[in-house]
Design an enzyme around this catalytic site. Sequence first.
Site, PDB file in Angstrom:
ATOM      1  N   LYS A  11       0.821  -1.214   0.000  1.00 41.73           N
ATOM      2  CA  LYS A  11       0.000   0.000   0.000  1.00 41.73           C
ATOM      3  C   LYS A  11       0.865   1.279   0.000  1.00 41.73           C
ATOM      4  CE  LYS A  11      -3.970  -2.307   2.142  1.00 41.73           C
ATOM      5  NZ  LYS A  11      -5.068  -2.201   3.143  1.00 41.73           N
ATOM      6  N   TYR A  51     -12.333  -1.902  -3.942  1.00 39.23           N
ATOM      7  CA  TYR A  51     -12.895  -2.072  -2.592  1.00 39.23           C
ATOM      8  C   TYR A  51     -14.423  -1.956  -2.597  1.00 39.23           C
ATOM      9  CZ  TYR A  51      -8.365  -2.238  -0.208  1.00 39.23           C
ATOM     10  OH  TYR A  51      -7.125  -2.621   0.258  1.00 39.23           O
ATOM     11  N   ASN A 114      -2.353   0.101   6.662  1.00 40.09           N
ATOM     12  CA  ASN A 114      -1.788  -1.120   7.243  1.00 40.09           C
ATOM     13  C   ASN A 114      -0.825  -1.869   6.321  1.00 40.09           C
ATOM     14  OD1 ASN A 114      -3.706  -2.063   5.521  1.00 40.09           O
ATOM     15  ND2 ASN A 114      -4.883  -3.213   7.032  1.00 40.09           N
ATOM     16  N   HIS A 117      -2.068  -5.501   1.369  1.00 46.45           N
ATOM     17  CA  HIS A 117      -3.333  -6.200   1.127  1.00 46.45           C
ATOM     18  C   HIS A 117      -3.042  -7.641   0.744  1.00 46.45           C
ATOM     19  CE1 HIS A 117      -7.249  -7.223  -0.662  1.00 46.45           C
ATOM     20  NE2 HIS A 117      -6.563  -7.775  -1.640  1.00 46.45           N
ATOM     21  N   GLU A 128      -9.181 -10.287  -8.155  1.00 44.97           N
ATOM     22  CA  GLU A 128      -8.331  -9.117  -7.907  1.00 44.97           C
ATOM     23  C   GLU A 128      -7.108  -9.112  -8.824  1.00 44.97           C
ATOM     24  OE1 GLU A 128      -9.693  -8.868  -3.204  1.00 44.97           O
ATOM     25  OE2 GLU A 128      -7.607  -9.346  -3.684  1.00 44.97           O
TER      26      GLU A 128
HETATM   27  P1  IDP Z   1      -8.314  -6.849   5.158  1.00 45.44           P
HETATM   28  O1  IDP Z   1      -7.452  -5.901   4.351  1.00 45.44           O
HETATM   29  O2  IDP Z   1      -7.563  -7.423   6.334  1.00 45.44           O
HETATM   30  O3  IDP Z   1      -8.984  -7.914   4.324  1.00 45.44           O
HETATM   31  P2  IDP Z   1     -10.882  -5.486   5.273  1.00 45.44           P
HETATM   32  O4  IDP Z   1     -11.865  -5.580   6.390  1.00 45.44           O
HETATM   33  O5  IDP Z   1     -11.202  -6.175   3.995  1.00 45.44           O
HETATM   34  O6  IDP Z   1      -9.465  -5.962   5.844  1.00 45.44           O
HETATM   35  O7  IDP Z   1     -10.664  -3.932   4.995  1.00 45.44           O
HETATM   36  C1  IDP Z   1      -9.981  -3.482   3.840  1.00 45.44           C
HETATM   37  C2  IDP Z   1      -9.023  -2.379   4.220  1.00 45.44           C
HETATM   38  O8  IDP Z   1      -9.787  -1.244   4.688  1.00 45.44           O
HETATM   39  C3  IDP Z   1      -8.105  -2.682   5.399  1.00 45.44           C
HETATM   40  O9  IDP Z   1      -6.942  -3.398   5.012  1.00 45.44           O
HETATM   41  C4  IDP Z   1      -7.769  -1.289   5.910  1.00 45.44           C
HETATM   42  O10 IDP Z   1      -6.800  -0.639   5.063  1.00 45.44           O
HETATM   43  C5  IDP Z   1      -9.104  -0.574   5.726  1.00 45.44           C
HETATM   44  N1  IDP Z   1      -9.955  -0.633   6.924  1.00 45.44           N
HETATM   45  C6  IDP Z   1     -10.687  -1.688   7.382  1.00 45.44           C
HETATM   46  N2  IDP Z   1     -11.370  -1.367   8.511  1.00 45.44           N
HETATM   47  C7  IDP Z   1     -11.073  -0.067   8.770  1.00 45.44           C
HETATM   48  C8  IDP Z   1     -11.480   0.847   9.802  1.00 45.44           C
HETATM   49  O11 IDP Z   1     -12.259   0.538  10.701  1.00 45.44           O
HETATM   50  N3  IDP Z   1     -10.945   2.116   9.734  1.00 45.44           N
HETATM   51  C9  IDP Z   1     -10.090   2.516   8.742  1.00 45.44           C
HETATM   52  N4  IDP Z   1      -9.701   1.685   7.752  1.00 45.44           N
HETATM   53  C10 IDP Z   1     -10.171   0.413   7.757  1.00 45.44           C
HETATM   54 MG    MG Z   2     -10.455  -7.778   2.870  1.00 46.41          MG
END
Ligand code: IDP
Ligand code: MG
Length: 141
Positions: A11, A51, A114, A117, A128
């Site tokens: 990212k 997304y 974070n 992905h 994807e």
């Molecule tokens: P994942 O990446 O672990 O599969 P997902 O729930 O699919 O997690 O969420 C996609 C991305 O959205 C996350 O990797 C993160 O960057 C962002 N994200 C998820 N939940 C939150 C939140 O509560 N606040 C801000 N960003 C979030």
């Molecule tokens: Mg996800």
Amino acid sequence: MEEDFTFAIIKPNAVRNKHTGPILARINEAGFNIAAMKMLSMSRLQAEAFYDVHRGKPFFDGLVEFMSSGPVVVMILKAENAVEEFRKLIGNTDPAKAEEGTIRRLFAASLQMNAIHGSDSPENARKEAGFFFSGFERFWS
Ligand code: IDP
Ligand code: MG
């Protein structure tokens, strides 16, 4: 078990902070082969489409803004049980909950930023990957 693949994105925060090299090293050390890889910048529209499953959630707009804020590295990774093994390597979505030694624990700046992905199922990995790699680039299957 037959070798399969997952799809990953380094990212924008991680690319910006020069973590691309250390992250790639960890991916290789964990036994994944990089089958396809490129650096690109996602448009807002591409980030929204990628997304789409999160559309309407409170974090959606911020996520789209972040994911289109700078270059990312997209890749196809091959290994046995690739999807599951890669999710273990990257750790929990929230870096505060991610296990010691996981990529998110090491390189995330926040829950949103974070660092990486990883697809959550083989079906989504295929979908994807198809988003970013054309038929000519499909070395993984
Ligand atoms: P994942 O990446 O672990 O599969 P997902 O729930 O699919 O997690 O969420 C996609 C991305 O959205 C996350 O990797 C993160 O960057 C962002 N994200 C998820 N939940 C939150 C939140 O509560 N606040 C801000 N960003 C979030
Ligand atoms: Mg996800």
